[in-house]
Design a protein around this motif. Structure first.
Motif, PDB file in Angstrom:
ATOM      1  N   ILE A  84       0.835  -1.210   0.000  1.00  0.00           N
ATOM      2  CA  ILE A  84       0.000   0.000   0.000  1.00  0.00           C
ATOM      3  C   ILE A  84       0.869   1.260   0.000  1.00  0.00           C
ATOM      4  O   ILE A  84       0.604   2.211  -0.746  1.00  0.00           O
ATOM      5  N   ASP A  85       1.919   1.264   0.823  1.00  0.00           N
ATOM      6  CA  ASP A  85       2.805   2.427   0.901  1.00  0.00           C
ATOM      7  C   ASP A  85       3.518   2.674  -0.430  1.00  0.00           C
ATOM      8  O   ASP A  85       3.577   3.811  -0.920  1.00  0.00           O
ATOM      9  N   SER A  86       4.039   1.622  -1.039  1.00  0.00           N
ATOM     10  CA  SER A  86       4.724   1.767  -2.329  1.00  0.00           C
ATOM     11  C   SER A  86       3.755   2.198  -3.425  1.00  0.00           C
ATOM     12  O   SER A  86       4.101   3.010  -4.294  1.00  0.00           O
ATOM     13  N   SER A  87       2.540   1.681  -3.376  1.00  0.00           N
ATOM     14  CA  SER A  87       1.543   2.046  -4.377  1.00  0.00           C
ATOM     15  C   SER A  87       1.150   3.517  -4.243  1.00  0.00           C
ATOM     16  O   SER A  87       1.031   4.223  -5.256  1.00  0.00           O
ATOM     17  N   ASN A  88       0.970   3.982  -3.015  1.00  0.00           N
ATOM     18  CA  ASN A  88       0.630   5.400  -2.822  1.00  0.00           C
ATOM     19  C   ASN A  88       1.769   6.319  -3.258  1.00  0.00           C
ATOM     20  O   ASN A  88       1.534   7.347  -3.909  1.00  0.00           O
ATOM     21  N   LEU A 128       9.709   2.280  -7.125  1.00  0.00           N
ATOM     22  CA  LEU A 128       8.492   2.046  -6.352  1.00  0.00           C
ATOM     23  C   LEU A 128       7.624   0.967  -6.988  1.00  0.00           C
ATOM     24  O   LEU A 128       6.958   0.200  -6.287  1.00  0.00           O
ATOM     25  N   SER A 129       7.648   0.875  -8.303  1.00  0.00           N
ATOM     26  CA  SER A 129       6.926  -0.199  -8.980  1.00  0.00           C
ATOM     27  C   SER A 129       7.521  -1.557  -8.636  1.00  0.00           C
ATOM     28  O   SER A 129       6.794  -2.525  -8.375  1.00  0.00           O
ATOM     29  N   LYS A 130       8.853  -1.641  -8.612  1.00  0.00           N
ATOM     30  CA  LYS A 130       9.515  -2.893  -8.223  1.00  0.00           C
ATOM     31  C   LYS A 130       9.202  -3.250  -6.776  1.00  0.00           C
ATOM     32  O   LYS A 130       8.924  -4.410  -6.460  1.00  0.00           O
ATOM     33  N   LEU A 134       7.316  -6.627  -5.517  1.00  0.00           N
ATOM     34  CA  LEU A 134       7.943  -7.539  -4.557  1.00  0.00           C
ATOM     35  C   LEU A 134       7.108  -7.691  -3.296  1.00  0.00           C
ATOM     36  O   LEU A 134       7.055  -8.781  -2.706  1.00  0.00           O
ATOM     37  N   SER A 135       6.447  -6.641  -2.869  1.00  0.00           N
ATOM     38  CA  SER A 135       5.578  -6.725  -1.695  1.00  0.00           C
ATOM     39  C   SER A 135       4.391  -7.636  -1.967  1.00  0.00           C
ATOM     40  O   SER A 135       4.006  -8.445  -1.118  1.00  0.00           O
ATOM     41  N   LEU A 136       3.819  -7.527  -3.146  1.00  0.00           N
ATOM     42  CA  LEU A 136       2.716  -8.407  -3.517  1.00  0.00           C
ATOM     43  C   LEU A 136       3.183  -9.851  -3.603  1.00  0.00           C
ATOM     44  O   LEU A 136       2.512 -10.772  -3.114  1.00  0.00           O
ATOM     45  N   LEU A 137       4.345 -10.069  -4.185  1.00  0.00           N
ATOM     46  CA  LEU A 137       4.899 -11.415  -4.282  1.00  0.00           C
ATOM     47  C   LEU A 137       5.185 -12.009  -2.907  1.00  0.00           C
ATOM     48  O   LEU A 137       4.900 -13.185  -2.651  1.00  0.00           O
TER      49      LEU A 137
END
Length: 191
Positions: A84-88, A128-130, A134-137
């Motif tokens: 969530i943090d990386s996506s925001n 941030l996309s990476k 990686l967080s989702l994975l």
């Protein structure tokens, strides 16, 4: 060349002595009869199903939750928070990049002077996309591993682990070679 290798393997494996042992477990077979109530073949699938429906429920079903639930929920929580943090942050930098390309002021511009360059905005978006991916994975990995762990634990809980099961190492001297005695190691298990 192949024939030399075959001959070497034949000589190597034929040089071992093979000894037979007496069957010592026939006397104890009445004590180790497995009761049908002790073995539940559906237990591993139930644990995996419960874990798939609600993370950690399989560990609760197995009564092995006192240290595993904090790890599961900690891993999932950190992964989801990081996602969530990386996506925001990605959305912030992406919006700033689009506004700057359109000639509009963005949040990284103070008094008409950009704090972060266009290349810096692009680099931040890539990073941030990476991080988001990686967080989702890692969240998916924690979710799948807790399902597998619940199933494997349910399998292992059904094994007989009484005190009669033991492995004791012992040495047996080779009496065939008197001039050069050799000692081998055997693992003897008794039921």
């Amino acid at each position: 060349m192949k024939s030399i290798i075959y001959i070497a393997f034949f000589i190597f494996f034929s040089s071992f002595n093979i000894y037979a042992q007496k069957d010592s477990i026939t006397a104890n077979t009445k004590q180790l009869q497995l009761k049908p109530a002790d073995y539940n073949p559906l237990s591993p699938s139930k644990a995996a199903f419960y874990s798939a429906i609600f993370p950690g429920a399989g560990q609760i079903y197995n009564n092995r939750y006192w240290w595993q639930l904090p790890l599961i929920y900690g891993g999932l929580g950190i992964s989801i928070y990081s996602y969530i943090d990386s996506s925001n942050d990605y959305d912030r930098y992406r919006t700033a990049f689009k506004r700057r390309k359109a000639g509009l002021p963005d949040e990284f511009t103070v008094d008409g002077t950009p704090i972060i360059s266009d290349a810096g905005l692009e680099s931040a978006q890539r990073q941030l996309s990476k991080n988001r991916d990686l967080s989702l994975l890692s969240a998916i990995l924690v979710y799948v591993l807790q399902i597998v762990e619940a199933s494997v634990r349910a399998h292992l809980l059904q094994f007989d682990t009484n005190e009669n099961l033991s492995i004791s190492p012992m040495t047996i001297p080779d009496y065939d070679l008197v001039e050069a005695p050799k000692v081998g190691v055997t693992l003897k298990y008794s039921f």
